[in-house]
Design an enzyme around this catalytic site. Sequence first.
Site, PDB file in Angstrom:
ATOM      1  N   LEU A 282      33.310  28.285  39.962  1.00  0.00           N
ATOM      2  CA  LEU A 282      32.306  29.323  39.661  1.00  0.00           C
ATOM      3  C   LEU A 282      32.566  29.937  38.293  1.00  0.00           C
ATOM      4  O   LEU A 282      31.653  30.390  37.626  1.00  0.00           O
ATOM      5  CB  LEU A 282      32.353  30.423  40.729  1.00  0.00           C
ATOM      6  N   GLY A 283      33.832  29.968  37.898  1.00  0.00           N
ATOM      7  CA  GLY A 283      34.130  30.539  36.594  1.00  0.00           C
ATOM      8  C   GLY A 283      35.620  30.638  36.394  1.00  0.00           C
ATOM      9  O   GLY A 283      36.412  30.342  37.290  1.00  0.00           O
TER      10      GLY A 283
ATOM     11  N   GLY B 146      40.429  36.077  33.897  1.00  0.00           N
ATOM     12  CA  GLY B 146      41.510  36.341  32.974  1.00  0.00           C
ATOM     13  C   GLY B 146      42.799  35.627  33.378  1.00  0.00           C
ATOM     14  O   GLY B 146      43.580  35.246  32.520  1.00  0.00           O
ATOM     15  N   PHE B 147      43.015  35.436  34.650  1.00  0.00           N
ATOM     16  CA  PHE B 147      44.290  34.849  35.037  1.00  0.00           C
ATOM     17  C   PHE B 147      44.131  33.847  36.164  1.00  0.00           C
ATOM     18  O   PHE B 147      44.966  33.727  37.051  1.00  0.00           O
ATOM     19  CB  PHE B 147      45.292  35.933  35.422  1.00  0.00           C
ATOM     20  N   GLY B 148      43.045  33.125  36.144  1.00  0.00           N
ATOM     21  CA  GLY B 148      42.890  32.081  37.144  1.00  0.00           C
ATOM     22  C   GLY B 148      41.463  31.580  37.203  1.00  0.00           C
ATOM     23  O   GLY B 148      40.582  32.087  36.514  1.00  0.00           O
TER      24      GLY B 148
ATOM     25  N   ASP C  37      39.095  46.560  32.005  1.00  0.00           N
ATOM     26  CA  ASP C  37      38.459  45.342  31.501  1.00  0.00           C
ATOM     27  C   ASP C  37      36.973  45.322  31.878  1.00  0.00           C
ATOM     28  O   ASP C  37      36.481  44.360  32.444  1.00  0.00           O
ATOM     29  CB  ASP C  37      39.188  44.098  32.031  1.00  0.00           C
TER      30      ASP C  37
END
Length: 895
Positions: A593-594, A597-599, A712
């Site tokens: 799906l996308g 930032g960290f996975g 964020d």
Amino acid sequence: MQKMMGILQTSVYALLGVLTIVLLVQAQDQSGFISIDCGLPANSSYSEETTGINYISDAKYISTGESKTVPTEFRATKQQQLWYLRRFPSGTRNCYKIKVTSGTKYLIRASFFYGNYDDQNELPEFALHLGANVWETVKFTNASISINYEIIHIPPLDNVQICLVNTGSGIPFISAIELRTLKNTTYITQSGSLSRFLRVDMGNSNLTYRFKNDIYDRFWLPILFNGWMDLSMTLSPNSLSQNDYQPPAIVMSTAATPVNISGSFDFYWDPDNVNDQFYIYMHFTEVQVIPDNETRAFNISLNGDYWYGPLSPLYQVTTTIFSSKPLTGSTRYLFSLYQSWNSTLPPTINAVEVYQVKDFSQSDTDQDDVDAITNIKSTYGLTRNWQGDPCAPVAYMWQGLNCSVSGTDPSRIISLNLSSSGLTGEIPLDISKLTMLQSLDLSNNSLSGSIPDFLTKLPSMTVLNLAKNNLSGSIPSELLDKSRAGSLSLSVEQNPILCGTTSCNQNGNQTEKKKKNNIVIPIVAAIGGALVLLLIIGVVVCIFCGIGKRKPPAAGKVDMEPSTPTASSFEIKNQQYSYTDLVKMTNNFDRVLGKGGFGTVYHGFIDDIQVAVKILSASSVQGYQQFVAEVKLLMRVHHRNLTSLIGYCNEENNIGLIYEYMANGNLDELLSGRNSGTKFLTWEDRLRIAMDSAQGLEYLHNGCKPPIIHRDVKTTNILLTETLHAKLADFGLSKSFPTDGGTHVSTVVAGTPGYLDPEYYISNRLTEKSDIYSFGVVLLEIITGQPAITRTHEKTHISQFVGSMLDKGDIKNVVDPKLNGEFDTSSVWKAVEIAMACLSHANAKRPNMSDVVAEIKDCLAAELARKRSHLENENKDSIELVSLNLTTELNPVAR
Ligand SMILES: *[C@@H]1O[C@H](CO)[C@@H](O)[C@H](O)[C@H]1NC(C)=O
Ligand SMILES: *[C@@H]1O[C@H](CO)[C@@H](O)[C@H](O)[C@H]1NC(C)=O
Ligand SMILES: *[C@@H]1O[C@H](CO)[C@@H](O)[C@H](O)[C@H]1NC(C)=O
Ligand SMILES: *[C@@H]1O[C@H](CO)[C@@H](O)[C@H](O)[C@H]1NC(C)=O
Ligand SMILES: *[C@@H]1O[C@H](CO)[C@@H](O)[C@H](O)[C@H]1NC(C)=O
Ligand SMILES: *[C@@H]1O[C@H](CO)[C@@H](O)[C@H](O)[C@H]1NC(C)=O
Ligand SMILES: *[C@@H]1O[C@H](CO)[C@@H](O)[C@H](O)[C@H]1NC(C)=O
Ligand SMILES: *[C@@H]1O[C@H](CO)[C@@H](O)[C@H](O)[C@H]1NC(C)=O
Ligand SMILES: *[C@@H]1O[C@H](CO)[C@@H](O)[C@H](O)[C@H]1NC(C)=O
């Protein structure tokens, strides 16, 4: 306009009841009729002598009120359905519930005849409601004069509720209710229902006609003008060629014409309110045989302006002229019929109907909710005054209910309080059908049986109070999980034989000790296994987030002790999944799906429910800590504008989080329109998304103690459901911070280029104002449709781009061209102002999130006002006349 010959007002209807001698022309069938004589003894019925209409008792439509009759001396001139009545001395709102076919057009008539039935000789006044909407105020002028109100209405549900409402000026009553189906090609409105303003038979009659002369049983009142001449002919229904309106032949057989041959025929009415909307229907037929050397032709004007014409009615053919758009905006509506140039005969008119638009915009309550709550009422034999629409009008909302009442969407029941209502037996299944229920209070009754599983399936439930009953069995583990996660406030105390855990069915006595605990939400203590370990890493424990309201512990302490003695007695089941589960769930990480930032985020299913599974990249140590932070946060933060965590996986190198799936992806994708087939966002959509995001952020800042900084905020972190409801995602970088210092020095600068507060970047000082800066960037993206940093080679920041446009006073080029000018300019201006204020360099100058939410609300209000007036303007050029197509009317209707 030579003469003002008549003032037609609704009050002429006051004469109605006296005129009852009706000629029976021919038998008509009564299909589509519902004829109710209110107060008639149960099970009785009769055929009314003068009309032949079959009336039945109202007993099966209502259970309250009492039957009365008017004294004989008042009956003489009245049709029989007015002899009995039902009065409602108790209860504010009493309602008839009548089964109908939804979507069908009905003429609904309510009749009232006081006739001094109570020997008080005091005319009452009360309100008449139709479902969730106010229909009329019932007022009498004279005890011996009956009144009636008619409405042409398309019921949206399969029943209509006609309610008598006590407004403190006498006891409400009703004499008769009649429903007749109409052709759906007639009386068409742009919106709203039609309340009869007047319906008159022009010509020399002194009788009121209804069924059987009129197959739709409309009441036609005679009206006599001074200075008008009557024309008439014998006209049998068979010789008149009808149109769909089917005005009765007997009404059409008489016509009025000016005495002064060259004069005009004028009539008018004055509305109570200049904004009232009206529809007019004029029925014509030629009643004379016109010699070859003569012509009858006339034009119609409204308030002096040409409206329709020339019209030459055909001999024995009905022509109906009607407004297809509502007439509105005048203090007087003056219609004139005047001879056209070469006409040798004066104008004539046979019948006129005028209706006022009733904006029944308050939707009825959702049908499933109504069915469910009605069943609950009958299951428990509740004797409360639960009548009419459960939710609306809001002033009459059923006691113990709370609803979301939006107006245009059906109202939904969101809270049900049946505490201390003497309920016995089991918790009924019907509660599961109240799918929007947020709060259910069944405490302090004598309910028995087990706590049903369906209570766990109500998606919005946040408060469940089952205390002080005789419930048995064990508490469904999902309820305990929710309660533990803080998403449910659950009370089950003082159920002597209810077991606190799922494994103690045999000896359920251990629960005695928990009698005193009101709400069992062991937010921290109940989180078991691996998570407890993770939690130890945390320093500040947030207790105030979510639903449960508890006192925060001393700052800096980890509250590892069960906060209530009972907590440890609950079986602990986390929403923990193994890595193998994740593989299955995502079909071996089939669909990405996308990338966060960290996975990476994958699509998956738990049972049939779609989820988003975020897998933490194994190598990232920082990621690991952020994961811990995120789990901690998500376990305790619950808000409609923040994504919910469904479960997690924590197996050495495989760490994953399972979130609710957001069907419309992220805001960045939608704004950029990169992916084909993405939804286009209108200005209203955009403002709603901005509002949702702002509310999510406001909750983090102001609803949580200590406050949480998102750190964020960006368009890729704003996710959208199928219905474009927006939620903030990715709390990976969020970090709680103590309020007392005001600021917090953090070690790592985290964030995304383009969104990063410049002041934070320089000072490394983190405050809520950093989020506000980022939100300003998001808002500019929403307005302009441009990314935070332009993709051209110059790489301009969006604030510079907008700033330079504003310097030139060029608001038009700021706005996303895809909006195509479809927005309220002041709304856009205001949004730009908010965004620019958020982007102030000095963070003290930036507004806080509560201010931002309030301002966006204003933007939305301005845009909604534009849309409303836009609609109204479209309706304004309303004087468009339509004559029925005569070619379809020439065939006589066989009857
Ligand atoms: C009406 O009829 C029903 C069923 O036929 C019966 O149960 C009821 O008692 C009757 N009511 C009265 C008042 O006669
Ligand atoms: C009421 O109406 C009756 C008959 O229409 C009339 O005789 C009587 O005077 C009226 N009473 C009042 C108070 O207007
Ligand atoms: C009237 O009803 C018929 C069928 O019931 C439907 O086909 C037609 O579209 C309706 N017309 C209007 C104007 O609603
Ligand atoms: C109606 O008019 C007829 C004559 O046109 C007259 O004989 C009759 O009495 C009138 N009836 C009433 C109730 O005024
Ligand atoms: C009849 O109407 C015409 C046109 O309005 C007017 O000029 C004339 O005076 C009227 N005649 C009478 C007798 O009122
Ligand atoms: C039409 O003819 C009739 C007699 O044939 C005559 O009385 C009448 O005046 C004529 N009308 C016109 C407008 O010429
Ligand atoms: C009646 O209306 C027609 C059509 O607009 C027009 O040509 C004619 O002049 C009008 N007649 C009068 C007397 O105004
Ligand atoms: C009046 O004009 C219409 C059409 O403009 C025409 O059909 C009709 O015959 C005329 N009548 C007379 C009496 O001239
Ligand atoms: C539960 O406790 C009550 C009183 O404390 C006792 O009377 C009852 O027998 C106990 N029930 C069970 C199933 O142990």
